[in-house]
Design an enzyme around this catalytic site. Structure first.
Site, PDB file in Angstrom:
ATOM      1  N   GLY A  49       0.828  -1.305   0.023  1.00  8.90           N
ATOM      2  CA  GLY A  49       0.216   0.175  -0.061  1.00  8.90           C
ATOM      3  C   GLY A  49       0.792   1.182  -0.339  1.00  8.90           C
ATOM      4  O   GLY A  49       0.426   2.387   0.185  1.00  8.90           O
ATOM      5  N   CYS A  50       2.119   1.317  -0.188  1.00 10.08           N
ATOM      6  CA  CYS A  50       2.759   2.354  -0.275  1.00 10.08           C
ATOM      7  C   CYS A  50       3.370   2.960  -1.856  1.00 10.08           C
ATOM      8  O   CYS A  50       3.427   1.809  -2.501  1.00 10.08           O
ATOM      9  CB  CYS A  50       4.044   2.066   0.320  1.00 10.08           C
ATOM     10  SG  CYS A  50       4.213   1.962   2.240  1.00 10.08           S
TER      11      CYS A  50
END
Length: 138
Positions: A49-50
């Site tokens: 999710g980065c």
């Protein structure tokens, strides 16, 4: 990076800087991270999710405290994970599990200081660290 006053000292400097210098401070924090061997930068250590790739790898010290190695392929993101680690580095799993990481980072107001792309992964970084601490607490 384990001095409890380190985060406060960094904030004391950070709050007086303009936006460009805040970026430079974060980049410098990232550069100061202990090197993470490339062999540890795997899918298993990747923070999901980065927007940039971020890897976090826990090691257990002789006394049971957790020491994290981390890296990112983006300088600002590497500085952000360094800031996160300042809140938990070399602490016991129970202490990490109970830590108010978000509260410790709140004075930095990262969501308003950085683009949403830069900050979207912070909750995932924190969640991974908490999950790791929980695994080692069991």
């Amino acid at each position: 990076m384990t001095d409890p006053s380190a985060l406060a000292d960094i904030y004391d400097e950070y709050e007086f800087l303009d936006a460009d210098d805040r970026y430079r401070l974060l980049i410098d924090l990232g550069r100061a991270l202990e090197p993470m061997p490339d062999a540890l930068k795997t899918d298993a250590t990747l923070v999901r999710g980065c927007s940039a790739a971020v890897w976090v790898y826990p090691t257990v010290l002789d006394d049971g405290r957790l020491h994290f190695l981390a890296d990112s392929n983006a300088a600002i993101t590497k500085g952000i994970i360094a800031l996160v680690l300042l809140t938990v580095q070399d602490k016991s799993p129970a202490t990490i599990g109970a830590a108010d990481i978000e509260g410790a980072l709140a004075p930095f107001d990262l969501k308003n200081q950085l683009s949403s792309n830069r900050t979207q992964g912070i909750p995932n970084m924190i969640a991974l660290i908490r999950d790791t601490a929980a695994r080692y607490s069991a």
